[in-house]
Design a protein around this motif. Structure first.
Motif, PDB file in Angstrom:
ATOM      1  N   CYS A  66       0.841  -1.206   0.000  1.00  0.00           N
ATOM      2  CA  CYS A  66       0.000   0.000   0.000  1.00  0.00           C
ATOM      3  C   CYS A  66       0.876   1.257   0.000  1.00  0.00           C
ATOM      4  O   CYS A  66       1.752   1.412   0.844  1.00  0.00           O
ATOM      5  N   CYS A  72      -9.007   3.970  -2.686  1.00  0.00           N
ATOM      6  CA  CYS A  72     -10.014   3.045  -2.150  1.00  0.00           C
ATOM      7  C   CYS A  72     -10.842   3.713  -1.058  1.00  0.00           C
ATOM      8  O   CYS A  72     -12.059   3.528  -0.993  1.00  0.00           O
ATOM      9  N   CYS A 101     -12.814  -1.494  -4.329  1.00  0.00           N
ATOM     10  CA  CYS A 101     -11.499  -1.093  -3.814  1.00  0.00           C
ATOM     11  C   CYS A 101     -10.387  -1.957  -4.409  1.00  0.00           C
ATOM     12  O   CYS A 101      -9.310  -1.452  -4.753  1.00  0.00           O
ATOM     13  N   CYS A 105      -7.145  -0.596  -6.870  1.00  0.00           N
ATOM     14  CA  CYS A 105      -5.787  -0.574  -6.337  1.00  0.00           C
ATOM     15  C   CYS A 105      -4.749  -0.961  -7.387  1.00  0.00           C
ATOM     16  O   CYS A 105      -4.668  -2.115  -7.802  1.00  0.00           O
TER      17      CYS A 105
END
Lengths: 279, 122
Positions: A66, A72, A101, A105
């Protein structure tokens, strides 16, 4: 044919109507889509029960991947994701499993895991295949369970009765989506008219053919009947408000299997409904 | 230090909003500079999880503490993870609560309610 039975509130007689219509048919499926408090099985007492766990997908974060872009977090309409200083946190109970989400990503930091939300039980009660959806307490949505219930219905069977959740929210919409016909059950009160008008609006929105069964009828003024006449809604039949039926029902007995009078009442209703569906 | 208070209007003379997650505005007050700024709470119109989104705003503004009459469990969980303290307001006056906070007279909010999830949306 798939026939959904619905009403604007609980306790109007959806289960009474759908259970007894299914029992009055030669062979039928009964799908209890009132997944927050299914009670049709209390009447049918099905045997040979097979259970299937129902699960949904919930996002899982790989903190190493991340990069904190928050796409998201901004996307989630249910605010199931937060970014606290340097890490993404998932609130599982808020997630509606849309999968958005994960799609968004670009870092592949989000993947999905399965989470159990309830169970579908299938069994047999004489002439009726009984399927019951049970949502675990506290879960956000029973829709995945209803989807599973509706997938099951056997095309070879003439009748499938869908016992819908009360009200006119998402779960009710899901349960009537594929129905060929909707039976609206109504009580003879002003409050009953209000609830009837809610589901009447819903079936019109969905363009579903429909008719009303007036439940708990007494020999007096019936506001629900007046509503039907005013709005030109087909009245399929009336169920009397009487001790005998009340006692059978409160002892979790199926009226058409116990009493000739109710067998003929519901057989007759079934004929009227069948005629309406094939119209 | 900066503290945040859910407020009904963009003024120090307005009152503390009874809801944290769906408060129309957040007052961010700097106890050193006495500066007051107001931000819109983007969570007011949320379909669900308003408390979480509101708490995200709090976290993003780097405040030391939140002064609120009530707080739901999801919002409290976010604030706790971010080490942000939650104090219980004494009355509805924003000014009184800031004075009480400065004098160390506010206590930490001990009751975290289970939230009002899914009301009217089953």
């Amino acid at each position: 044919m798939k026939i959904a039975v619905l009403s604007g509130k609980g306790g109007t007689g959806k289960t009474l109507v759908s259970v007894n219509l299914a029992a009055a048919a030669n062979h039928a499926n009964y799908l209890d889509c009132d997944v927050e408090e299914p009670n049709g099985h209390l009447f049918f007492k099905p045997v040979d029960i097979q259970s299937e766990d129902i699960s949904i997908k919930i996002p899982v974060v790989d903190k190493m991947l991340c990069n904190g872009c928050r796409k998201c977090v901004d996307f989630c309409k249910f605010n199931a994701l937060t970014y606290i200083y340097d890490r993404l946190v998932v609130f599982e109970s808020m997630c509606h499993s849309c999968g958005g989400c994960v799609l968004l990503c670009k870092e592949d930091a989000l993947t999905e895991k399965t989470k159990n939300i309830g169970v579908v039980q299938r069994g047999v009660s004489e002439n009726v295949n009984v399927a019951t959806g049970i949502l675990n307490t506290g879960e956000a949505s029973g829709i995945p369970i209803i989807k599973n219930l509706l997938n099951y219905s056997n095309e070879n069977d003439k009748y499938t009765f869908i016992d819908s959740p009360p009200g006119s929210a998402c779960t009710t919409m899901e349960s009537i989506k594929d129905a060929d016909y909707c039976i609206l059950v109504a009580e003879p009160t002003i409050f009953g008219v209000h609830n009837l008008s809610m589901v009447y609006e819903l079936v019109n929105l969905f363009g579903k053919p429909h008719g009303v069964i007036l439940n708990k009828c007494l020999d007096e003024k019936n506001p629900a009947e007046e509503f039907c006449i005013e709005n030109n809604i087909k009245i399929l039949g009336k169920i009397p408000f009487e001790d005998e039926l009340g006692k059978l029902n409160s002892n979790a007995l199926i009226a058409v299997r116990e009493n000739e009078k109710y067998y003929s009442l519901f057989s007759n209703l079934l004929k009227i409904v069948s005629k309406e569906v094939t119209k | 230090m900066k503290i945040l208070i859910p407020s009904n209007e963009k003024s120090m003379d307005s009152s503390v909003c009874q809801s944290f997650g769906r408060a129309p505005y957040f007052l961010i007050y700097d106890t050193n500079s006495k500066e007051d700024i107001y931000i819109d709470n983007s969570a007011t119109a949320s379909l669900g999880g308003a408390g979480i989104k509101a708490a995200q705003t709090v976290v993003d503004n780097n405040v030391y503490a939140v002064l609120t009459p009530r707080c739901g469990e999801n919002a409290a969980s976010v604030l706790k993870t971010a080490n942000i303290k939650i104090f219980k307001t004494k009355n509805s006056s924003i000014k009184d609560n800031i004075i009480a906070f400065n004098e160390d007279k506010l206590s930490l909010l001990s009751e975290i309610h289970a939230g009002f999830h899914n009301h009217g949306d089953k």
